[in-house]
Design an enzyme around this catalytic site. Structure first.
Site, PDB file in Angstrom:
ATOM      1  N   SER A 184       1.002  -1.066   0.092  1.00  0.00           N
ATOM      2  CA  SER A 184       0.192   0.044   0.419  1.00  0.00           C
ATOM      3  C   SER A 184       0.734   1.385  -0.056  1.00  0.00           C
ATOM      4  CB  SER A 184      -0.882   0.234   1.086  1.00  0.00           C
ATOM      5  OG  SER A 184      -0.541   0.019   2.360  1.00  0.00           O
ATOM      6  N   LYS A 185       0.331   2.113  -0.366  1.00  0.00           N
ATOM      7  CA  LYS A 185       0.966   3.804  -0.340  1.00  0.00           C
ATOM      8  C   LYS A 185       1.672   4.048   1.009  1.00  0.00           C
ATOM      9  CE  LYS A 185      -0.480   8.289   0.021  1.00  0.00           C
ATOM     10  NZ  LYS A 185       0.773   8.659   1.178  1.00  0.00           N
ATOM     11  N   ARG A 186       1.071   3.268   2.164  1.00  0.00           N
ATOM     12  CA  ARG A 186       1.475   3.634   3.052  1.00  0.00           C
ATOM     13  C   ARG A 186       3.163   3.019   3.984  1.00  0.00           C
ATOM     14  NH1 ARG A 186      -0.930   6.073   6.844  1.00  0.00           N
ATOM     15  NH2 ARG A 186      -2.877   6.352   7.532  1.00  0.00           N
TER      16      ARG A 186
END
Length: 513
Positions: A266-268
RNA sequence: GGUCCGUUCGUCUAGGGGUUAGGACAGUAGAUUUUCAUUCUACCAACAGGGGUUCGAUUCCCCUACGGACUACCA
């Protein structure tokens, strides 16, 4: 059955920047299309107006273009099945929902969100293993199956909001053959009565997807594994719409996982581990705080598209040979859906970096020089293209990214402001100082000299001074560049030229004693 | 919880009833470069566990464990 034209599509929704996993899906679609001489379509799935993000569509187009994925037909290029944006195809979907309704494969439902929540809560309280709107629970809800016909008509006429749901059979095995996973069998009791048309008049993904794939004559649906559970539902839709004979073949790609631990990338993770998860930089707005956000992109971080593409291709696929380096054309030649693996892959930052270094080194100097030239321009430093090429030529073996050129090559343009402490304190002494002074004196007052001559002159001078070249070599580098390490020293001196080298040596000698 | 999918070195993976289980990245060591990096060489390192089937299983089957996806009027 006659051979059908291969037509594949990449169908992202414009809800933000394109995730790197999406790029890989697009890539595999593209490779298959090209390999089989087919067409690659791009369709924008924007049936959820609430999730529309401005700029996302442009981002997708730009990202694909940067990667070298060419769209034959679709958003941005047009084609015989235009429009290719689902919001612009809105009027087309209703008739198919009506057809399903007429054939008894769909029904109207008037339940409010509150009623749906209450139903799920009730089922959960009763410990029903799988709370869903299905063949059993629909008998207790407000829909055209339970309500009298005239009441349904009344509700519809009164403008009461409604949805159209698929009437999934109670007991039936739904099966299809996935190109990657083989036969997948799901019992219809595990599928719920999915909403086909939303109360705002837009179709859901499920309906729009099937209708468009059919109308656009898609032959292969290649998408992420997250779609596997709803594939049986899609099979049912093809069947009820009477399109089963031309139903596309399915291939569900394994997911991309976080580099550490587990779970979907994910982006995180990118922010946390310090690597981009997007092809291009993206400036967005945080949905919760309203603050502007900046997500890094491979392009801006200095990755070459061919490196990213090569790396991505190998995340879940391999040619079965020992070859690792593939151009886009070679990938097209080698690609086959059968060699896509079933298991998910963790993202490996080291490997992308390695691919990048490889492609950087393989690039001609003339293509690399502009990166350095651009940085120099920003610094208001003049430099001829020929000189920039000379510099990147000696530098490219030791950098990972194009932006490193300026970082590592500054001393070609600016005399050192300081000298590597460790080396100076350990090795600098009056004898070395005198030897370097002698070398400076021995250099001609010309601006050009070959690396060989520079080296020969250095050896002669050191010999005359009674020193071994090895004792002074690194000091020579530090005195001229300020640094302890760098590309071949005499190549470096040659680029600088004897006059500049002599001048820098004299400054160093004065400074260091 | 339910449904579905998956599981070979740290990572990406090859392989497949009998192999010294192969390659790449990373790591380590050495060689070259009278520096660093590059390059080259070597080393390290894996079939999740348990049952079957079989003369033989890492490979085929089952179970368990673990991981993942899905389970919205989101895609």
């Amino acid at each position: 059955m006659t051979e059908r034209e291969v037509r594949v599509r990449f169908a992202p929704s414009p809800t933000g920047p394109l995730h790197i996993g999406g790029v890989r899906t697009a890539l595999y679609n593209y490779l298959l299309a090209r390999k089989l001489g087919g067409k690659m379509l791009l369709r924008i799935e924007d049936t959820d107006q609430n999730r529309f993000v401005p700029g996302a569509e442009e981002y997708i187009l730009e990202a694909l273009a940067w990667c070298g994925i060419v769209i034959d037909e679709g958003v941005g290029v047009g084609g015989p099945h235009a429009p290719y944006k689902q919001s612009e195809r809105k009027p087309m979907y209703k008739q198919y929902a009506d057809q399903l309704l007429a054939d008894g494969h769909a029904y109207y439902a008037f339940d409010t969100p509150e009623e749906l929540d209450a139903m799920r809560a009730r089922l959960q309280a009763a410990k029903v293993p799988n709370p869903q709107y299905n063949s059993i629970t629909r008998t207790q809800m407000r829909n055209s199956l339970t309500l009298p016909e005239d009441e349904v008509k009344g509700l519809l006429d009164s403008g009461m909001p409604y949805v159209i749901r698929l009437k999934v059979p109670r007991k039936e095995e739904v099966r299809f053959q996935d190109l990657i996973r083989g036969w997948v069998v799901v019992h219809s009791s595990a599928i719920d009565d999915k909403v086909l048309m939303k109360s705002d008049g837009m179709p859901t993904y499920h309906l729009a997807n099937i209708v468009d794939d059919h109308l656009m004559e898609i032959s292969h649906v290649i998408r992420g594994e997250e779609w596997l559970p709803s594939a049986p539902l899609h099979v049912l839709l093809y069947r009820y719409l009477g399109w089963e004979k031309t139903m596309p073949q399915f291939a569900h790609l394994p997911l991309l996982l976080k580099p550490d631990g587990t779970g979907k990338l994910s982006k995180r993770d990118g922010d946390r581990l310090g690597f981009p998860v997007f092809p291009l930089e993206w400036r967005g707005i945080d949905a919760e705080t309203g603050e502007p956000t900046l997500s890094r992109g491979y392009r801006e971080d200095g990755y070459l598209p061919e490196a990213l593409v090569n790396f991505l291709a190998f995340l879940g696929w391999n040619p079965g040979s020992q070859q690792e380096i593939f151009s886009m054309d070679e990938l097209i030649q080698a690609f086959s859906i059968e060699r896509v693996s079933k298991s998910p892959a963790k993202f490996d930052q080291n490997k992308v970096k390695w691919f990048n270094e490889h492609y950087l080194r393989a690039k001609p100097n003339a293509e690399l020089a502009p990166y350095l030239l651009k940085a120099l321009e920003e610094q208001n430093i003049l430099c001829s293209p020929a000189r920039a090429e000379q510099i990147v030529s000696v530098m490219k073996e030791r950098v990972s990214f194009p932006q490193d050129f300026w970082q590592e090559a500054q001393y070609f343009f600016q005399a050192p402001g300081s000298y590597d402490e460790a080396v100076v304190s350990k090795k600098w002494n009056p004898q070395v100082s005198a030897a370097l002074a002698a070398y400076a004196d021995a250099l001609p007052g010309t601006s050009e000299m070959t690396a060989e001559d520079l080296k020969a002159r250095f050896s002669q001078t050191m010999e005359a001074q009674g020193l071994k070249t090895g004792q002074v070599l690194q000091l020579l580098r530090v005195a001229v560049t300020g640094r302890a390490a760098g590309p071949d020293l005499f190549e470096t001196l040659a680029i600088l030229g004897p006059t500049e080298v002599a001048a820098r040596l004299r400054v160093a000698i004065t400074t260091l004693g």
